[in-house]
Design a protein around this motif. Structure first.
Motif, PDB file in Angstrom:
ATOM      1  N   LYS A  83      -6.490   1.707   2.948  1.00 23.59           N
ATOM      2  CA  LYS A  83      -6.081   2.471   1.472  1.00 23.59           C
ATOM      3  C   LYS A  83      -4.865   3.252   1.610  1.00 23.59           C
ATOM      4  O   LYS A  83      -4.895   4.027   2.561  1.00 23.59           O
ATOM      5  CB  LYS A  83      -7.287   2.934   0.716  1.00 23.59           C
ATOM      6  CG  LYS A  83      -8.014   4.220   1.355  1.00 23.59           C
ATOM      7  CD  LYS A  83      -9.194   4.385   0.754  1.00 23.59           C
ATOM      8  CE  LYS A  83      -8.886   4.720  -0.782  1.00 23.59           C
ATOM      9  NZ  LYS A  83     -10.128   5.330  -1.752  1.00 23.59           N
ATOM     10  N   ASN A 117      -3.940  -0.041  -4.203  1.00 23.54           N
ATOM     11  CA  ASN A 117      -4.403   1.245  -3.762  1.00 23.54           C
ATOM     12  C   ASN A 117      -5.314   0.838  -2.353  1.00 23.54           C
ATOM     13  O   ASN A 117      -5.737   1.760  -1.651  1.00 23.54           O
ATOM     14  CB  ASN A 117      -5.496   2.046  -4.581  1.00 23.54           C
ATOM     15  CG  ASN A 117      -6.519   1.248  -5.395  1.00 23.54           C
ATOM     16  OD1 ASN A 117      -6.622   0.281  -4.778  1.00 23.54           O
ATOM     17  ND2 ASN A 117      -7.296   2.033  -6.002  1.00 23.54           N
ATOM     18  N   LYS A 118      -5.778  -0.245  -2.184  1.00 18.54           N
ATOM     19  CA  LYS A 118      -6.438  -0.807  -1.048  1.00 18.54           C
ATOM     20  C   LYS A 118      -6.399  -2.146  -1.019  1.00 18.54           C
ATOM     21  O   LYS A 118      -5.849  -2.862  -1.789  1.00 18.54           O
ATOM     22  CB  LYS A 118      -7.960  -0.448  -1.214  1.00 18.54           C
ATOM     23  CG  LYS A 118      -8.691  -1.159  -2.415  1.00 18.54           C
ATOM     24  CD  LYS A 118     -10.310  -0.776  -2.393  1.00 18.54           C
ATOM     25  CE  LYS A 118     -10.717  -1.428  -3.735  1.00 18.54           C
ATOM     26  NZ  LYS A 118     -12.070  -1.072  -3.944  1.00 18.54           N
ATOM     27  N   LEU A 156       0.939  -0.940   0.140  1.00 16.52           N
ATOM     28  CA  LEU A 156       0.062   0.070  -0.034  1.00 16.52           C
ATOM     29  C   LEU A 156       0.851   1.092   0.077  1.00 16.52           C
ATOM     30  O   LEU A 156       0.585   2.078  -0.406  1.00 16.52           O
ATOM     31  CB  LEU A 156      -0.888  -0.090   1.412  1.00 16.52           C
ATOM     32  CG  LEU A 156      -2.238  -0.618   1.137  1.00 16.52           C
ATOM     33  CD1 LEU A 156      -2.905  -0.701   2.518  1.00 16.52           C
ATOM     34  CD2 LEU A 156      -3.208  -0.234   0.121  1.00 16.52           C
TER      35      LEU A 156
END
Length: 459
Positions: free
Chosen positions: A292, A269-270, A263
Protein backbone atom coordinates in the motif's frame (compact mmCIF):
# COMPACT_ATOMS: atom_id res chain seq x y z
CA UNK A 1 31.89 67.39 36.91
CA UNK A 2 33.14 65.87 33.67
CA UNK A 3 29.91 66.88 31.92
CA UNK A 4 30.39 70.52 33.12
CA UNK A 5 33.98 70.63 31.86
CA UNK A 6 33.02 69.11 28.54
CA UNK A 7 30.19 71.64 28.08
CA UNK A 8 32.53 74.56 28.89
CA UNK A 9 35.00 73.27 26.32
CA UNK A 10 32.39 73.09 23.60
CA UNK A 11 31.05 76.57 24.32
CA UNK A 12 34.56 78.00 24.39
CA UNK A 13 35.32 76.54 21.00
CA UNK A 14 32.11 77.99 19.58
CA UNK A 15 32.84 81.48 20.98
CA UNK A 16 36.42 81.25 19.76
CA UNK A 17 35.25 80.57 16.23
CA UNK A 18 32.67 83.38 16.35
CA UNK A 19 35.07 86.01 17.75
CA UNK A 20 37.69 84.95 15.27
CA UNK A 21 35.25 85.86 12.52
CA UNK A 22 34.81 89.34 14.08
CA UNK A 23 38.53 89.91 14.57
CA UNK A 24 40.02 92.94 12.84
CA UNK A 25 43.28 94.74 13.48
CA UNK A 26 41.58 98.00 14.36
CA UNK A 27 39.34 96.48 17.07
CA UNK A 28 39.18 97.97 20.57
CA UNK A 29 41.20 96.73 23.52
CA UNK A 30 38.13 95.10 25.15
CA UNK A 31 37.49 93.00 22.08
CA UNK A 32 41.07 91.79 22.07
CA UNK A 33 40.82 91.01 25.78
CA UNK A 34 37.60 89.01 25.34
CA UNK A 35 39.13 86.91 22.58
CA UNK A 36 42.18 86.23 24.74
CA UNK A 37 39.98 85.12 27.66
CA UNK A 38 37.98 82.78 25.44
CA UNK A 39 41.17 81.21 24.13
CA UNK A 40 42.48 80.77 27.66
CA UNK A 41 39.17 79.22 28.85
CA UNK A 42 39.19 76.74 25.94
CA UNK A 43 42.73 75.68 26.69
CA UNK A 44 42.02 75.32 30.40
CA UNK A 45 38.86 73.21 29.80
CA UNK A 46 40.77 70.89 27.51
CA UNK A 47 43.52 70.40 30.08
CA UNK A 48 41.00 69.72 32.89
CA UNK A 49 39.08 67.17 30.76
CA UNK A 50 42.31 65.35 29.89
CA UNK A 51 43.33 65.33 33.55
CA UNK A 52 40.12 64.04 35.12
CA UNK A 53 39.10 61.44 32.45
CA UNK A 54 41.47 58.68 33.73
CA UNK A 55 40.25 59.23 37.30
CA UNK A 56 36.57 58.74 36.39
CA UNK A 57 37.39 55.76 34.17
CA UNK A 58 39.18 53.96 37.03
CA UNK A 59 36.30 54.75 39.40
CA UNK A 60 33.61 53.20 37.16
CA UNK A 61 35.77 50.21 36.37
CA UNK A 62 36.35 49.54 40.07
CA UNK A 63 32.64 49.85 40.96
CA UNK A 64 30.60 48.41 38.05
CA UNK A 65 26.84 48.71 38.10
CA UNK A 66 25.18 45.52 39.32
CA UNK A 67 23.68 43.43 36.48
CA UNK A 68 21.88 40.79 38.50
CA UNK A 69 18.44 41.87 37.39
CA UNK A 70 19.48 41.65 33.77
CA UNK A 71 20.85 38.13 34.33
CA UNK A 72 17.66 36.96 35.99
CA UNK A 73 15.51 38.39 33.19
CA UNK A 74 17.68 36.72 30.58
CA UNK A 75 17.50 33.40 32.45
CA UNK A 76 13.71 33.68 32.69
CA UNK A 77 13.49 34.15 28.93
CA UNK A 78 15.74 31.15 28.30
CA UNK A 79 13.91 28.80 30.65
CA UNK A 80 10.48 29.83 29.36
CA UNK A 81 11.50 28.69 25.87
CA UNK A 82 12.72 25.28 27.03
CA UNK A 83 10.44 22.31 26.41
CA UNK A 84 11.93 20.48 29.41
CA UNK A 85 11.07 21.44 33.04
CA UNK A 86 13.29 24.39 34.07
CA UNK A 87 13.42 27.06 36.76
CA UNK A 88 15.62 30.06 37.62
CA UNK A 89 16.80 30.02 41.23
CA UNK A 90 18.58 32.70 43.23
CA UNK A 91 20.32 30.76 45.94
CA UNK A 92 17.51 28.45 47.05
CA UNK A 93 14.70 30.85 46.08
CA UNK A 94 12.69 30.14 42.92
CA UNK A 95 12.63 33.25 40.72
CA UNK A 96 10.89 31.70 37.72
CA UNK A 97 9.46 28.31 36.69
CA UNK A 98 8.41 27.44 33.15
CA UNK A 99 5.18 25.66 32.19
CA UNK A 100 6.77 22.21 31.92
CA UNK A 101 8.22 22.56 35.45
CA UNK A 102 4.87 23.53 36.94
CA UNK A 103 3.06 20.78 35.05
CA UNK A 104 5.42 18.05 36.31
CA UNK A 105 4.83 18.96 39.97
CA UNK A 106 1.09 19.51 39.46
CA UNK A 107 1.13 23.29 40.08
CA UNK A 108 0.42 24.56 36.56
CA UNK A 109 -2.03 27.24 37.72
CA UNK A 110 -0.03 28.19 40.85
CA UNK A 111 2.98 30.00 39.42
CA UNK A 112 2.56 32.94 41.82
CA UNK A 113 2.86 30.60 44.80
CA UNK A 114 5.90 28.83 43.35
CA UNK A 115 7.82 32.01 42.53
CA UNK A 116 9.48 33.30 45.68
CA UNK A 117 9.30 30.09 47.70
CA UNK A 118 12.35 28.05 48.74
CA UNK A 119 13.26 25.22 46.36
CA UNK A 120 13.49 22.86 49.32
CA UNK A 121 9.68 23.07 49.67
CA UNK A 122 9.30 20.79 46.65
CA UNK A 123 12.31 18.56 47.38
CA UNK A 124 11.94 15.41 49.48
CA UNK A 125 13.44 16.04 52.97
CA UNK A 126 15.68 13.01 52.60
CA UNK A 127 17.34 14.60 49.54
CA UNK A 128 18.01 18.11 50.96
CA UNK A 129 21.59 17.18 51.74
CA UNK A 130 22.09 15.92 48.19
CA UNK A 131 20.73 19.20 46.83
CA UNK A 132 23.07 21.20 49.09
CA UNK A 133 26.06 19.19 47.89
CA UNK A 134 24.99 19.80 44.30
CA UNK A 135 24.88 23.58 44.88
CA UNK A 136 28.24 23.48 46.65
CA UNK A 137 29.83 21.56 43.79
CA UNK A 138 28.40 23.99 41.23
CA UNK A 139 29.70 27.01 43.14
CA UNK A 140 33.12 25.51 43.81
CA UNK A 141 33.86 24.09 40.36
CA UNK A 142 31.81 26.46 38.19
CA UNK A 143 31.04 23.46 35.96
CA UNK A 144 28.68 24.18 33.14
CA UNK A 145 26.33 21.51 34.40
CA UNK A 146 26.15 19.31 37.51
CA UNK A 147 23.42 16.74 37.99
CA UNK A 148 22.16 14.04 40.35
CA UNK A 149 19.07 11.96 41.06
CA UNK A 150 16.68 13.33 43.71
CA UNK A 151 13.00 13.07 44.60
CA UNK A 152 10.58 15.95 44.06
CA UNK A 153 7.28 16.44 45.87
CA UNK A 154 4.16 17.01 43.75
CA UNK A 155 1.11 18.97 44.86
CA UNK A 156 -0.96 15.80 45.33
CA UNK A 157 1.68 14.41 47.74
CA UNK A 158 3.15 11.94 45.28
CA UNK A 159 6.91 11.55 44.87
CA UNK A 160 8.49 12.12 41.45
CA UNK A 161 12.00 10.62 40.96
CA UNK A 162 13.99 13.03 38.79
CA UNK A 163 17.42 13.69 37.33
CA UNK A 164 18.23 17.30 38.33
CA UNK A 165 20.95 19.45 36.74
CA UNK A 166 22.13 22.95 37.75
CA UNK A 167 23.92 25.34 35.41
CA UNK A 168 25.41 28.72 36.48
CA UNK A 169 23.82 31.71 34.77
CA UNK A 170 27.00 33.85 35.05
CA UNK A 171 30.67 32.98 34.78
CA UNK A 172 31.36 35.23 37.83
CA UNK A 173 31.93 33.12 40.93
CA UNK A 174 29.96 35.62 43.06
CA UNK A 175 26.78 34.90 41.12
CA UNK A 176 24.20 32.76 42.92
CA UNK A 177 21.70 32.68 40.04
CA UNK A 178 21.42 29.23 38.47
CA UNK A 179 19.28 27.46 35.91
CA UNK A 180 17.75 24.26 37.27
CA UNK A 181 16.49 21.60 34.87
CA UNK A 182 15.13 18.14 35.51
CA UNK A 183 13.69 15.14 33.72
CA UNK A 184 11.62 12.53 35.48
CA UNK A 185 12.98 9.04 35.86
CA UNK A 186 9.65 7.88 34.48
CA UNK A 187 10.34 9.78 31.27
CA UNK A 188 13.79 8.24 31.15
CA UNK A 189 12.25 4.81 31.59
CA UNK A 190 9.75 5.59 28.83
CA UNK A 191 12.61 6.51 26.52
CA UNK A 192 14.45 3.33 27.45
CA UNK A 193 11.22 1.38 27.01
CA UNK A 194 10.71 2.98 23.60
CA UNK A 195 14.24 2.01 22.59
CA UNK A 196 13.60 -1.53 23.82
CA UNK A 197 10.34 -1.70 21.85
CA UNK A 198 12.11 -0.49 18.71
CA UNK A 199 14.75 -3.19 19.18
CA UNK A 200 12.04 -5.82 19.65
CA UNK A 201 10.18 -4.59 16.56
CA UNK A 202 13.37 -4.70 14.52
CA UNK A 203 14.05 -8.23 15.74
CA UNK A 204 10.51 -9.35 14.94
CA UNK A 205 10.65 -7.87 11.43
CA UNK A 206 13.96 -9.57 10.74
CA UNK A 207 12.70 -12.97 11.92
CA UNK A 208 9.38 -13.21 10.08
CA UNK A 209 9.35 -15.33 6.94
CA UNK A 210 7.85 -12.63 4.73
CA UNK A 211 10.08 -10.06 3.05
CA UNK A 212 9.31 -6.54 4.31
CA UNK A 213 10.25 -3.79 1.86
CA UNK A 214 10.01 0.00 1.47
CA UNK A 215 10.19 1.71 -1.94
CA UNK A 216 10.74 5.39 -2.73
CA UNK A 217 8.66 7.19 -5.35
CA UNK A 218 11.31 6.34 -7.97
CA UNK A 219 10.76 2.62 -7.12
CA UNK A 220 14.20 2.30 -5.50
CA UNK A 221 14.48 0.01 -2.46
CA UNK A 222 15.37 1.81 0.79
CA UNK A 223 14.59 -1.01 3.27
CA UNK A 224 14.63 -4.81 3.26
CA UNK A 225 14.53 -7.21 6.19
CA UNK A 226 16.76 -10.27 6.50
CA UNK A 227 14.23 -12.59 4.83
CA UNK A 228 15.37 -11.10 1.53
CA UNK A 229 18.77 -12.73 2.01
CA UNK A 230 17.21 -16.04 3.10
CA UNK A 231 14.95 -16.28 0.05
CA UNK A 232 17.04 -14.86 -2.78
CA UNK A 233 20.62 -15.08 -1.53
CA UNK A 234 21.36 -11.38 -2.12
CA UNK A 235 22.87 -9.22 0.63
CA UNK A 236 20.53 -6.45 1.71
CA UNK A 237 23.15 -3.70 1.35
CA UNK A 238 23.94 -4.56 -2.26
CA UNK A 239 20.25 -4.34 -3.21
CA UNK A 240 19.45 -0.98 -1.63
CA UNK A 241 18.88 1.92 -4.06
CA UNK A 242 18.02 -0.58 -6.80
CA UNK A 243 14.50 -1.01 -8.15
CA UNK A 244 12.46 -4.03 -7.14
CA UNK A 245 11.79 -4.69 -10.83
CA UNK A 246 15.49 -5.53 -11.21
CA UNK A 247 14.79 -8.85 -9.47
CA UNK A 248 11.42 -9.65 -11.12
CA UNK A 249 11.18 -12.41 -13.75
CA UNK A 250 11.11 -10.85 -17.27
CA UNK A 251 7.77 -12.49 -18.09
CA UNK A 252 6.15 -11.03 -14.96
CA UNK A 253 7.80 -7.60 -15.08
CA UNK A 254 5.01 -5.76 -17.02
CA UNK A 255 2.35 -6.83 -14.51
CA UNK A 256 4.52 -6.04 -11.48
CA UNK A 257 5.55 -2.65 -12.90
CA UNK A 258 1.95 -1.69 -13.65
CA UNK A 259 0.80 -2.49 -10.12
CA UNK A 260 3.74 -0.75 -8.40
CA UNK A 261 3.42 2.33 -10.61
CA UNK A 262 -0.30 2.62 -9.89
CA UNK A 263 0.47 2.57 -6.15
CA UNK A 264 3.20 5.20 -6.37
CA UNK A 265 1.04 7.51 -8.50
CA UNK A 266 -1.85 7.19 -6.03
CA UNK A 267 -4.24 5.58 -8.53
CA UNK A 268 -4.87 2.87 -5.96
CA UNK A 269 -3.98 2.70 -2.27
CA UNK A 270 -3.25 -1.03 -2.02
CA UNK A 271 -2.68 -4.04 -4.25
CA UNK A 272 -2.16 -7.81 -4.22
CA UNK A 273 -0.31 -9.45 -7.11
CA UNK A 274 1.67 -12.61 -7.78
CA UNK A 275 4.92 -12.79 -9.76
CA UNK A 276 8.31 -14.46 -9.78
CA UNK A 277 11.59 -13.19 -8.32
CA UNK A 278 14.96 -14.37 -9.63
CA UNK A 279 17.41 -15.50 -6.93
CA UNK A 280 21.19 -15.07 -7.07
CA UNK A 281 21.60 -18.72 -8.17
CA UNK A 282 19.10 -18.24 -11.02
CA UNK A 283 16.15 -20.03 -9.39
CA UNK A 284 12.75 -18.39 -9.62
CA UNK A 285 10.51 -17.95 -6.58
CA UNK A 286 6.81 -17.26 -6.81
CA UNK A 287 5.86 -14.49 -4.38
CA UNK A 288 2.66 -12.73 -3.42
CA UNK A 289 3.12 -8.96 -3.11
CA UNK A 290 0.83 -7.13 -0.70
CA UNK A 291 1.55 -3.41 -0.59
CA UNK A 292 0.00 0.00 0.00
CA UNK A 293 1.11 3.58 -0.48
CA UNK A 294 1.96 5.93 2.36
CA UNK A 295 -0.39 8.79 1.49
CA UNK A 296 -3.99 9.35 2.52
CA UNK A 297 -4.80 11.41 -0.57
CA UNK A 298 -5.86 9.86 -3.87
CA UNK A 299 -3.75 10.86 -6.83
CA UNK A 300 -0.75 11.96 -4.72
CA UNK A 301 2.64 10.41 -5.47
CA UNK A 302 4.09 8.58 -2.50
CA UNK A 303 6.40 5.81 -1.42
CA UNK A 304 5.04 2.31 -0.81
CA UNK A 305 5.54 -0.31 1.87
CA UNK A 306 4.61 -3.97 1.74
CA UNK A 307 5.49 -7.64 2.07
CA UNK A 308 6.56 -10.43 -0.27
CA UNK A 309 5.41 -13.94 0.70
CA UNK A 310 7.02 -17.02 -0.82
CA UNK A 311 4.22 -19.04 -2.46
CA UNK A 312 6.42 -21.34 -4.54
CA UNK A 313 5.25 -24.46 -2.70
CA UNK A 314 1.61 -23.43 -3.07
CA UNK A 315 2.13 -22.86 -6.79
CA UNK A 316 3.75 -26.29 -7.10
CA UNK A 317 0.82 -27.88 -5.27
CA UNK A 318 -1.67 -26.07 -7.49
CA UNK A 319 0.21 -27.21 -10.58
CA UNK A 320 0.17 -30.80 -9.34
CA UNK A 321 -3.55 -30.58 -8.59
CA UNK A 322 -4.26 -29.15 -12.03
CA UNK A 323 -2.28 -31.96 -13.59
CA UNK A 324 -4.18 -34.58 -11.59
CA UNK A 325 -7.47 -32.88 -12.33
CA UNK A 326 -6.71 -32.84 -16.04
CA UNK A 327 -5.77 -36.53 -15.92
CA UNK A 328 -8.93 -37.39 -13.98
CA UNK A 329 -11.12 -35.42 -16.38
CA UNK A 330 -9.51 -37.18 -19.31
CA UNK A 331 -10.06 -40.55 -17.65
CA UNK A 332 -13.70 -39.77 -16.80
CA UNK A 333 -14.55 -38.36 -20.20
CA UNK A 334 -12.92 -41.26 -22.05
CA UNK A 335 -14.70 -43.92 -20.00
CA UNK A 336 -17.36 -45.73 -22.11
CA UNK A 337 -20.32 -44.76 -19.99
CA UNK A 338 -21.85 -41.88 -18.04
CA UNK A 339 -20.41 -40.91 -14.66
CA UNK A 340 -22.73 -38.71 -12.63
CA UNK A 341 -23.53 -37.00 -9.35
CA UNK A 342 -27.14 -36.08 -8.65
CA UNK A 343 -29.62 -35.16 -5.96
CA UNK A 344 -31.95 -37.78 -4.48
CA UNK A 345 -35.12 -36.16 -5.77
CA UNK A 346 -37.87 -37.27 -8.13
CA UNK A 347 -36.13 -35.67 -11.12
CA UNK A 348 -32.67 -37.05 -10.30
CA UNK A 349 -31.31 -33.51 -10.74
CA UNK A 350 -27.72 -33.80 -11.97
CA UNK A 351 -24.86 -31.81 -10.44
CA UNK A 352 -22.20 -33.41 -12.63
CA UNK A 353 -22.35 -35.50 -15.82
CA UNK A 354 -19.39 -36.79 -17.83
CA UNK A 355 -19.02 -36.57 -21.59
CA UNK A 356 -20.19 -40.19 -21.89
CA UNK A 357 -23.76 -38.95 -21.44
CA UNK A 358 -23.88 -38.19 -25.17
CA UNK A 359 -23.29 -41.85 -26.08
CA UNK A 360 -25.77 -43.11 -23.51
CA UNK A 361 -28.65 -40.62 -23.80
CA UNK A 362 -27.87 -38.43 -26.82
CA UNK A 363 -27.99 -35.32 -24.58
CA UNK A 364 -25.03 -33.01 -23.99
CA UNK A 365 -23.86 -32.70 -20.34
CA UNK A 366 -24.70 -28.96 -20.20
CA UNK A 367 -28.29 -29.80 -21.22
CA UNK A 368 -28.67 -32.17 -18.29
CA UNK A 369 -27.12 -30.01 -15.49
CA UNK A 370 -29.21 -27.27 -13.87
CA UNK A 371 -31.80 -27.33 -16.63
CA UNK A 372 -35.38 -27.06 -15.32
CA UNK A 373 -36.67 -28.33 -18.67
CA UNK A 374 -34.77 -31.62 -18.39
CA UNK A 375 -35.58 -34.47 -16.03
CA UNK A 376 -33.72 -37.76 -16.15
CA UNK A 377 -36.67 -39.48 -14.51
CA UNK A 378 -38.81 -38.54 -17.52
CA UNK A 379 -36.54 -40.41 -19.97
CA UNK A 380 -36.76 -43.61 -17.92
CA UNK A 381 -39.33 -46.02 -19.38
CA UNK A 382 -42.70 -45.63 -17.55
CA UNK A 383 -42.79 -49.32 -16.65
CA UNK A 384 -39.34 -49.12 -14.97
CA UNK A 385 -39.59 -45.64 -13.41
CA UNK A 386 -41.20 -46.55 -10.05
CA UNK A 387 -39.28 -49.81 -9.76
CA UNK A 388 -35.96 -47.99 -10.14
CA UNK A 389 -36.97 -45.33 -7.58
CA UNK A 390 -38.06 -47.87 -4.98
CA UNK A 391 -34.93 -49.95 -5.44
CA UNK A 392 -32.58 -46.99 -4.97
CA UNK A 393 -34.45 -45.71 -1.87
CA UNK A 394 -34.30 -49.15 -0.27
CA UNK A 395 -30.54 -49.40 -0.76
CA UNK A 396 -29.64 -45.92 0.47
CA UNK A 397 -31.90 -46.40 3.49
CA UNK A 398 -29.47 -49.12 4.56
CA UNK A 399 -26.47 -47.18 3.16
CA UNK A 400 -25.78 -49.90 0.60
CA UNK A 401 -24.66 -49.78 -3.00
CA UNK A 402 -27.33 -50.21 -5.61
CA UNK A 403 -27.37 -51.93 -9.03
CA UNK A 404 -30.34 -51.90 -11.41
CA UNK A 405 -31.22 -52.53 -15.03
CA UNK A 406 -33.87 -50.44 -16.74
CA UNK A 407 -34.88 -48.85 -20.02
CA UNK A 408 -34.52 -45.21 -21.11
CA UNK A 409 -35.63 -43.16 -24.11
CA UNK A 410 -32.71 -41.56 -25.94
CA UNK A 411 -32.93 -38.13 -27.49
CA UNK A 412 -33.82 -39.74 -30.82
CA UNK A 413 -36.71 -41.62 -29.16
CA UNK A 414 -35.05 -45.05 -29.26
CA UNK A 415 -35.43 -47.40 -26.28
CA UNK A 416 -32.13 -48.44 -24.69
CA UNK A 417 -31.38 -50.80 -21.84
CA UNK A 418 -28.88 -49.36 -19.35
CA UNK A 419 -27.09 -50.74 -16.32
CA UNK A 420 -26.64 -48.34 -13.38
CA UNK A 421 -24.39 -48.82 -10.35
CA UNK A 422 -24.09 -46.25 -7.58
CA UNK A 423 -24.20 -45.36 -3.92
CA UNK A 424 -25.28 -42.61 -1.59
CA UNK A 425 -22.81 -39.99 -0.32
CA UNK A 426 -23.34 -39.32 3.40
CA UNK A 427 -22.02 -36.70 5.82
CA UNK A 428 -20.29 -37.59 9.10
CA UNK A 429 -23.69 -37.16 10.78
CA UNK A 430 -25.29 -39.71 8.45
CA UNK A 431 -27.11 -37.10 6.33
CA UNK A 432 -27.52 -38.00 2.64
CA UNK A 433 -25.75 -35.41 0.49
CA UNK A 434 -25.97 -36.82 -3.05
CA UNK A 435 -25.91 -39.91 -5.24
CA UNK A 436 -22.88 -40.87 -7.30
CA UNK A 437 -22.69 -43.63 -9.87
CA UNK A 438 -22.02 -44.95 -13.34
CA UNK A 439 -24.48 -45.72 -16.18
CA UNK A 440 -23.62 -47.80 -19.25
CA UNK A 441 -25.71 -49.35 -22.00
CA UNK A 442 -26.23 -53.11 -22.20
CA UNK A 443 -25.35 -54.78 -25.52
CA UNK A 444 -28.08 -57.24 -26.64
CA UNK A 445 -25.84 -59.94 -28.10
CA UNK A 446 -28.17 -62.69 -26.98
CA UNK A 447 -31.43 -60.88 -27.67
CA UNK A 448 -34.19 -59.96 -25.28
CA UNK A 449 -33.83 -63.23 -23.36
CA UNK A 450 -30.45 -62.14 -21.98
CA UNK A 451 -31.86 -58.81 -20.96
CA UNK A 452 -34.68 -60.44 -19.03
CA UNK A 453 -32.23 -62.66 -17.19
CA UNK A 454 -30.11 -59.69 -16.24
CA UNK A 455 -33.20 -57.82 -15.10
CA UNK A 456 -34.15 -60.64 -12.77
CA UNK A 457 -30.62 -60.70 -11.38
CA UNK A 458 -30.31 -57.00 -10.64
CA UNK A 459 -33.86 -56.12 -9.75
Amino acid sequence: MSLFVFSTLILSVIFFIVFNAWWVSGASFNTHLSALMIAATTALSSLLLIAIYPIFRKHYTRHPKPSMDHSVTWANDVSSNLSTPAAVIDGYIVKFANKAFLMEIGMLSMQEQVVGMPLTNIIHPGDHQLLASLFAKTTATQDKKNHLRIRMLCLDGSILPTHVSISPIQEDSRSVVNLLQFSSSLSQKMVESSELENAIHEQLINHIEQIVFYLKVNQEIIYLNHSWESMLGYKVQECLNKTLLTFVHPEDKPLAEARITSLIQGKRNKTVVEFRLIARNGDSHWVELRAKNTTAYKGERSSIIGTLTDISQMKLTESTKRSHRHLLNALINNTPGMIYRCKNDKNWSFEFVSEGAVDITGYEPYEMIGNPNFSYAQIIHPEDRNIAWDHVQEKIRHQQKFQLLYRIYTRSGAVKWVLEQGKGVFSSAGELLALEGFITDVAQEDGSQSIQSLQKYFM
